[in-house]
Design a protein around this motif. Structure first.
Motif, PDB file in Angstrom:
ATOM      1  N   ASP A  56       0.821  -1.210   0.000  1.00 40.83           N
ATOM      2  CA  ASP A  56       0.000   0.000   0.000  1.00 40.83           C
ATOM      3  C   ASP A  56       0.853   1.258   0.000  1.00 40.83           C
ATOM      4  O   ASP A  56       0.410   2.301  -0.469  1.00 40.83           O
ATOM      5  N   ALA A 110      -4.901   2.985   1.222  1.00 42.69           N
ATOM      6  CA  ALA A 110      -5.472   1.890   0.424  1.00 42.69           C
ATOM      7  C   ALA A 110      -5.184   2.053  -1.065  1.00 42.69           C
ATOM      8  O   ALA A 110      -6.003   1.684  -1.904  1.00 42.69           O
ATOM      9  N   SER A 155      -3.264   0.300  -2.651  1.00 41.27           N
ATOM     10  CA  SER A 155      -3.222  -1.049  -3.210  1.00 41.27           C
ATOM     11  C   SER A 155      -4.594  -1.474  -3.727  1.00 41.27           C
ATOM     12  O   SER A 155      -4.699  -2.366  -4.565  1.00 41.27           O
ATOM     13  N   ASP A 200      -2.415  -2.361  -7.356  1.00 39.34           N
ATOM     14  CA  ASP A 200      -0.983  -2.634  -7.241  1.00 39.34           C
ATOM     15  C   ASP A 200      -0.583  -3.707  -8.246  1.00 39.34           C
ATOM     16  O   ASP A 200      -1.327  -4.667  -8.467  1.00 39.34           O
TER      17      ASP A 200
END
Length: 672
Positions: free
Chosen positions: A184, A269, A271, A325
């Protein structure tokens, strides 16, 4: 710089200088790719600018007779922005006079006085100045004779063993959640050719390091010892390693090189949502505030990837996924974590829409994102960090959360929240020691299957099996973590990223070499920083470890930070030793106290503050609740409330997901 470009163009014409798809080291390169090719172009453009500043620093250093110590102390304070080379500085974003209610996707303008702090494609910060041989970018050398430090692979085979050392007090979820959150806020990217091709530093067969005339300036290959019992079987003498992309410093002055973090540095967040608006647009459905999904016969999975190189196979029927990601498909257990938080966002968006049918897609998306970020922050500070660091560190570094409806008073605009190089490149890589080399799947009465980790790297198609998500969640929340120590499974030290090859790369060697690439100082320097006495002799680690260390290091002041950190005795109540504990605690203190939008901050600080009642609800969040709400419910209907801790024991008994033992957030407080 033009000379480097000319050589790079010549190397591109040679097949041996380009890393070819299919090899294990190409899997390592693929792991740092983004699904948006434009991002690779941007990364390399910024890295080129940083390299020009490094070259200018070297010229200035030579002309002015500046010492390495003066560079380390930052005595060159000339602002480059008004100069000709100022075009290479990080552009300052335009921030609104009235801060936005919601944090920006790219993390910029969180701190108006320092608008680039925390933004993607910016430099890591540091706890200590780097130790480069030339003060600028050349890797450090031995303090004894200024010769190169020992081969990372030699250190790995001498110090790191594959010994089963389970810690039955904690579950594998600690390891997997740790990897999820590390993705993250931190990701370095290997340098590549301007066209995105991967750089090769070894010959095509891996039997030798390329000669200087065929070597890219970013090459830093790992020599494999002649007596290596594993790689020697395959006649391997060279493990490919390419240096990390650089970034100009935030203050834009001449000085030592800094590495780039291509993600936002915040706990936001990213990711899940990505670190750039372009990424986020690719992930959104633009319907009801939700994110895109792959509907697999009624089960919501991550959307399928469009990148043909994202997984080992893209044949019809196989699954390869996309998220915020690029490393999602690295491990199937990581895919599981991404799936949980994707589903949680969509669950929140649908619940908010039911409460507020007039809200637009944009409003629903932003509110659901804001709640999910807060949930993640609560889980990290209430559950994960006390597990990893211990309560003593939580108190010492002010990492505890407030009580019910209280706002935090911790925010300090002078604190740079950016991820430190020491944290990203060494301390938070403690998690590699906690990986179990096997995933054990259980049926109602017995273990039904044991999967070797390398078999599910970049091959997450098992996610399409109906029961697999719940099976993995059961494994993660019941199987013990491996202890933090100098032990790692061969899955990571021999077969990492192997794909269809008989061997992979050694993650331990990569970690050691990455620390040297990033200019990390010796372990002793960080001991001293955290208030511990410097080691005077390896014997202080005990006779067994000392004997091994003497075989590879010429001095205790050569010891690499990642290696020394794993060898430390545990800090009280902590999974890690005191040096890693303090580096990790310091980082999460920065992320809490240097983030204007941290969920606990009130209206005088946070433009998107939560109401006191909403704050009380958010503090109920738990990783067990996330699992209960977002599993498939085929095998999972009960869960221990403390999912990072050993389940089924007094104080952490298995509880019904619908019972009061695992509280749910009451979203009615978000009804307009």
């Amino acid at each position: 710089m033009s000379r480097l470009r000319t050589k790079e163009a010549n190397l591109l014409s040679k097949k041996s200088s380009i890393l070819q798809p299919g090899s294990a080291t190409y899997g390592h390169f693929r792991n740092s790719r983004r699904f948006n090719p434009a991002d690779i172009t941007e990364v390399m453009h910024i890295a080129d600018k940083a390299l020009e500043i490094a070259i200018a620093t070297r010229v200035f250093k030579d002309r002015q007779g500046i010492t390495n110590e003066e560079l380390e102390e930052g005595r060159i304070q000339q602002n480059l922005r008004p100069t000709a080379i100022g075009q290479n500085c990080i552009p300052l974003p335009t921030c609104p006079l009235i801060p936005d209610k919601y944090r920006r996707i790219d993390g910029a303008c969180n701190n108006i006085a320092h608008p680039t702090w925390g933004a993607p494609f910016t430099a890591y910060s540091r706890l200590l100045p780097p130790n480069y041989q030339d003060g600028i970018w050349s890797p450090r050398v031995s303090v004894v004779d200024e010769e190169p430090l020992p081969s990372p692979r030699l250190i790995s085979t001498t110090i790191i063993s594959d010994i089963d050392s389970p810690n039955h007090d904690y579950t594998l979820l600690v390891m997997q959640f740790g990897q999820f959150i590390s993705h993250d806020f931190t990701q370095s990217m290997d340098m590549s050719y301007a066209n995105g091709s991967a750089i090769s530093c070894c010959d095509l067969e891996g039997t030798s390091i390329l000669p200087p005339e065929s070597t890219h300036y970013a090459c830093m290959p790992i020599p494999l010892p002649h007596e290596d019992q594993f790689y020697g079987t395959f006649k391997q003498k060279c493990m490919n390693f390419v240096r990390s992309a650089l970034a100009p410093s935030h203050d834009c002055t001449l000085g030592y090189s800094e590495q780039m973090n291509k993600l936002t540095h915040f706990l936001d967040a990213s990711s899940v949502y990505g670190s750039t608006p372009e990424q986020t647009r690719e992930l959104r459905s633009f319907h009801g505030g939700t994110l895109k999904v792959f509907d697999d016969f009624g089960r919501e999975l991550l959307p399928l990837s469009k990148d043909p190189l994202a997984c080992l196979t893209m044949e019809q029927g196989s699954a390869c996924f996309e998220s915020g990601d690029t490393r999602t498909n690295q491990m199937v257990t990581l895919v599981v974590m991404h799936t949980l938080f994707l589903r949680e966002h969509n669950r929140l968006a649908r619940s908010l829409q039911a409460l507020n049918p007039l809200w637009t897609d944009e409003k629903l998306f932003l509110e659901a994102r804001q709640i999910l970020i807060a949930e993640m922050q609560v889980i990290i500070y209430k559950e994960f960090l006390p597990t990893v660091l211990g309560e003593e560190a939580i108190r010492e570094f002010g990492l505890g959360l407030g009580y019910e409806k209280e706002y935090s008073l911790d925010y300090n605009p002078a604190i740079n929240p950016s991820i430190t190089n020491e944290f990203a490149t060494a301390a938070f890589r403690f998690g590699h020691s906690t990986v179990d080399g096997q995933l054990r799947l259980y049926g109602p009465t017995k273990m039904e299957e044991s999967i070797a980790i390398p078999e599910v790297m970049f091959y997450p198609s098992r996610m399409r099996h109906q029961k697999f998500l719940d099976e993995i969640l059961s494994t993660l929340t019941t199987e013990p973590i491996q202890d933090v120590d100098p032990f790692m499974p061969e899955a990571l030290t021999r077969y990492m990223f192997r794909g269809g090859n008989p061997f992979g790369v050694d993650l331990a060697s990569i970690n050691i070499q990455r620390g040297r690439d990033h200019g990390l100082r010796s372990y002793n320097d960080y001991r001293e920083l955290t208030g511990l006495p410097r080691l005077k002799d390896f014997a202080e680690f005990g006779p067994e470890i000392a004997e091994k260390l003497y075989k590879v290091y010429r001095s205790v002041d050569d010891l690499d930070l990642w290696v020394g950190g794993l060898l430390e005795s545990k800090a009280p109540g902590s999974l890690v030793g005191p040096t890693f504990r303090d580096i990790i605690a310091d980082q999460f203190a920065r992320l809490k106290k240097g983030d204007r939008y941290f969920f606990e901050n009130g209206p005088s600080i946070n433009p998107g503050y939560f109401s006191p009642d909403q704050l009380k609800e958010l503090r109920k969040a738990s990783i067990s609740r996330i699992i209960c709400d977002n599993s498939d419910g085929i095998l999972l209907s009960r869960q221990a409330p403390k999912a990072f801790r050993k389940p089924g024991v007094p104080g952490n008994e298995f509880s019904d997901c619908n019972g009061p033992e695992i509280p749910s957030l009451d979203l009615s407080f978000w009804q307009a």
